[in-house]
Each structure stands twice: as C-alpha cells, then as structure tokens.
Write a protein that holds these residues in place. Structure first.
Motif, PDB file in Angstrom:
ATOM      1  N   LEU A   5       0.823  -1.210   0.000  1.00  0.00           N
ATOM      2  CA  LEU A   5       0.000   0.000   0.000  1.00  0.00           C
ATOM      3  C   LEU A   5       0.858   1.261   0.000  1.00  0.00           C
ATOM      4  O   LEU A   5       0.505   2.264  -0.628  1.00  0.00           O
ATOM      5  CB  LEU A   5      -0.936  -0.005   1.213  1.00  0.00           C
ATOM      6  CG  LEU A   5      -2.082  -1.021   1.171  1.00  0.00           C
ATOM      7  CD1 LEU A   5      -2.908  -0.935   2.453  1.00  0.00           C
ATOM      8  CD2 LEU A   5      -2.966  -0.800  -0.049  1.00  0.00           C
ATOM      9  N   ALA A   6       1.992   1.212   0.701  1.00  0.00           N
ATOM     10  CA  ALA A   6       2.892   2.364   0.698  1.00  0.00           C
ATOM     11  C   ALA A   6       3.442   2.613  -0.703  1.00  0.00           C
ATOM     12  O   ALA A   6       3.540   3.763  -1.163  1.00  0.00           O
ATOM     13  CB  ALA A   6       4.041   2.132   1.685  1.00  0.00           C
ATOM     14  N   LEU A   7       3.780   1.535  -1.404  1.00  0.00           N
ATOM     15  CA  LEU A   7       4.307   1.676  -2.763  1.00  0.00           C
ATOM     16  C   LEU A   7       3.235   2.172  -3.726  1.00  0.00           C
ATOM     17  O   LEU A   7       3.506   2.982  -4.620  1.00  0.00           O
ATOM     18  CB  LEU A   7       4.875   0.340  -3.234  1.00  0.00           C
ATOM     19  CG  LEU A   7       6.017  -0.233  -2.386  1.00  0.00           C
ATOM     20  CD1 LEU A   7       6.447  -1.590  -2.922  1.00  0.00           C
ATOM     21  CD2 LEU A   7       7.190   0.725  -2.355  1.00  0.00           C
ATOM     22  N   VAL A   8       2.007   1.680  -3.550  1.00  0.00           N
ATOM     23  CA  VAL A   8       0.901   2.147  -4.392  1.00  0.00           C
ATOM     24  C   VAL A   8       0.660   3.637  -4.176  1.00  0.00           C
ATOM     25  O   VAL A   8       0.483   4.414  -5.131  1.00  0.00           O
ATOM     26  CB  VAL A   8      -0.375   1.339  -4.089  1.00  0.00           C
ATOM     27  CG1 VAL A   8      -1.589   1.994  -4.749  1.00  0.00           C
ATOM     28  CG2 VAL A   8      -0.226  -0.090  -4.581  1.00  0.00           C
ATOM     29  N   ALA A   9       0.676   4.064  -2.913  1.00  0.00           N
ATOM     30  CA  ALA A   9       0.476   5.488  -2.616  1.00  0.00           C
ATOM     31  C   ALA A   9       1.597   6.334  -3.210  1.00  0.00           C
ATOM     32  O   ALA A   9       1.349   7.409  -3.772  1.00  0.00           O
ATOM     33  CB  ALA A   9       0.416   5.686  -1.102  1.00  0.00           C
ATOM     34  N   GLY A  13       1.033   9.261  -6.114  1.00  0.00           N
ATOM     35  CA  GLY A  13       1.481  10.645  -5.981  1.00  0.00           C
ATOM     36  C   GLY A  13       2.455  11.043  -7.063  1.00  0.00           C
ATOM     37  O   GLY A  13       2.405  12.153  -7.609  1.00  0.00           O
ATOM     38  N   ALA A  14       3.369  10.120  -7.423  1.00  0.00           N
ATOM     39  CA  ALA A  14       4.348  10.412  -8.470  1.00  0.00           C
ATOM     40  C   ALA A  14       3.674  10.608  -9.822  1.00  0.00           C
ATOM     41  O   ALA A  14       4.088  11.447 -10.622  1.00  0.00           O
ATOM     42  CB  ALA A  14       5.358   9.277  -8.543  1.00  0.00           C
ATOM     43  N   VAL A  33       6.405  10.149  -0.092  1.00  0.00           N
ATOM     44  CA  VAL A  33       5.179   9.457   0.315  1.00  0.00           C
ATOM     45  C   VAL A  33       5.504   8.119   0.972  1.00  0.00           C
ATOM     46  O   VAL A  33       4.956   7.789   2.036  1.00  0.00           O
ATOM     47  CB  VAL A  33       4.252   9.253  -0.895  1.00  0.00           C
ATOM     48  CG1 VAL A  33       3.069   8.364  -0.523  1.00  0.00           C
ATOM     49  CG2 VAL A  33       3.750  10.596  -1.412  1.00  0.00           C
ATOM     50  N   VAL A  34       6.400   7.350   0.359  1.00  0.00           N
ATOM     51  CA  VAL A  34       6.740   6.039   0.920  1.00  0.00           C
ATOM     52  C   VAL A  34       7.421   6.200   2.279  1.00  0.00           C
ATOM     53  O   VAL A  34       7.126   5.461   3.227  1.00  0.00           O
ATOM     54  CB  VAL A  34       7.642   5.258  -0.059  1.00  0.00           C
ATOM     55  CG1 VAL A  34       8.150   3.974   0.588  1.00  0.00           C
ATOM     56  CG2 VAL A  34       6.876   4.930  -1.335  1.00  0.00           C
TER      57      VAL A  34
END
Length: 211
Positions: A5-9, A13-14, A33-34
C-alpha cells in the motif's frame, strides 16, 4: 520493505506530480510518500537506492525491444541510431547490476562507510533477474498496447513503429531534467513518429491519445 500500500500510494502521488512538474520531481514525491507512510521501516537512503536499481532494471528490460526495433529497416537512420543508444544504455545498466554486488562487497569498498552500508543492500543477481523478467513483461504489454492503439488511430499496425514510439517515450523519461514528465514523453513520442514519416498533427494526436 515498505508495504504494498505504501508503494501504491507513492506511485499514485508520483503519477500526479509527473503531469505538471519537471522530471525527477515524481521520484522525489515517491520517496516522500513512501518514507512518511505509517509503519514504513525503510529509510531515505534505502528507498533512493531502490529507485536507482529499479531505473537500471527498467533500462535493461527495454534493451531487447530497442535492439529488435533497430533491426527493422523502415525506422530510418536517425531513429535507428536513437534506438541503438537506448539499447546500449540498457546493456550498460545490466552490466552495472551484475557488477554492483561484487564491487560493493570487495575489500577495498568495505574500507569506506558507503561501501559497508551498500554491501548488504545490493540486489542479488537472482532477484535482479526476477525483477527484470517482471519489468520486461510490462514493456511487452505496453508495446502490444501501442501497436493496437496506433493501428486504431489510423497510423497502421506496425510493430517497428510501436517499438520506436515506446522507446522514445522511455528515453525521454530517463532524462534528468524535463519541462514536465508527461509532456516530455509526449513530445518525444511525437518526434519519433514524425521521424518515421507520420504527419506532425497525426503524430501529436497519437502521442496525446496513448499518453
């Protein structure tokens, strides 16, 4: 490792930042973000190293497609030269990936603080190969999608043209600075199609549509 989920977020954002801000700002947003995601154990340096390694893997995965596109005679001299540069950069990236674990683990490198930090964090050859296979699969899918999209837009069902367009956008994305990530890639795709004999307006319309 950061959670999925951190990578998806971070990627979400990127993607938004890449539409309007210059190149590499998307990477900065991804890192921010990560890093600030709740419960993320990864530090700033580790996330940055991961992005660098992913960029090398990405370049290495694109090399076979660029090499295949060079072999097609209809691409034109300038386009084939650009594709050869992309293929060469991918081969160089693969060489760095293969050599990095050995270099970071050498006695000379371990004398320095950076070498001692880097040695246990380098990507093994088996892991790098697995990542390369996944990323290569992504590029193949994108190549097929470009092939279908260009044909649907009336530019003809041509794999050389699709590979040329794909490699041009990827090369533009690798530039250290650009006016905006999406705009730079669209401009590169337009230039590639125009160099292959497509009209300027049709090339621009195709680049915007594929984007």
């Amino acid at each position: 490792r950061p959670s999925p989920l951190a990578l998806v977020a971070g990627n979400g954002g990127a993607a938004l930042i890449g539409l309007v801000l210059p190149g590499r700002f998307d990477d900065a947003m991804r890192i921010a973000v990560v890093r600030r995601y709740p419960g993320c154990p990864a530090g700033l340096r580790a996330i940055s190293l991961s992005l660098v390694m992913l960029g090398l893997v990405d370049s290495a995965a694109l090399a076979p497609l660029a090499a295949v596109a060079v072999a097609f005679p209809g691409a034109g001299v300038a386009a084939r030269a650009a594709l050869a540069i992309v293929a060469g950069a991918g081969i160089a990236a693969a060489a760095v990936i293969v050599a990095l674990p050995r270099l970071a683990g050498s006695e000379r490198a371990l004398r320095f603080r950076l070498g001692r930090w880097l040695s246990p964090r380098t990507t093994s050859l088996s892991r790098a190969t697995q990542a390369w296979a996944y990323v290569f699969g992504c590029w193949v899918v994108r190549g097929v999608a470009c092939f279908i999209m260009l044909g649907t837009l009336g530019l003809g069902y041509s794999f050389p043209l699709a590979l040329l367009f794909l490699c041009a956008g990827a090369a533009a994305a690798a530039l250290p600075v650009g006016p905006a990530g999406a705009a730079t890639q669209a401009a590169a795709g337009t230039a590639a199609l125009a160099a292959a004999g497509v009209g300027a307006s049709e090339a621009l319309a195709a680049s915007v549509s594929v984007g």
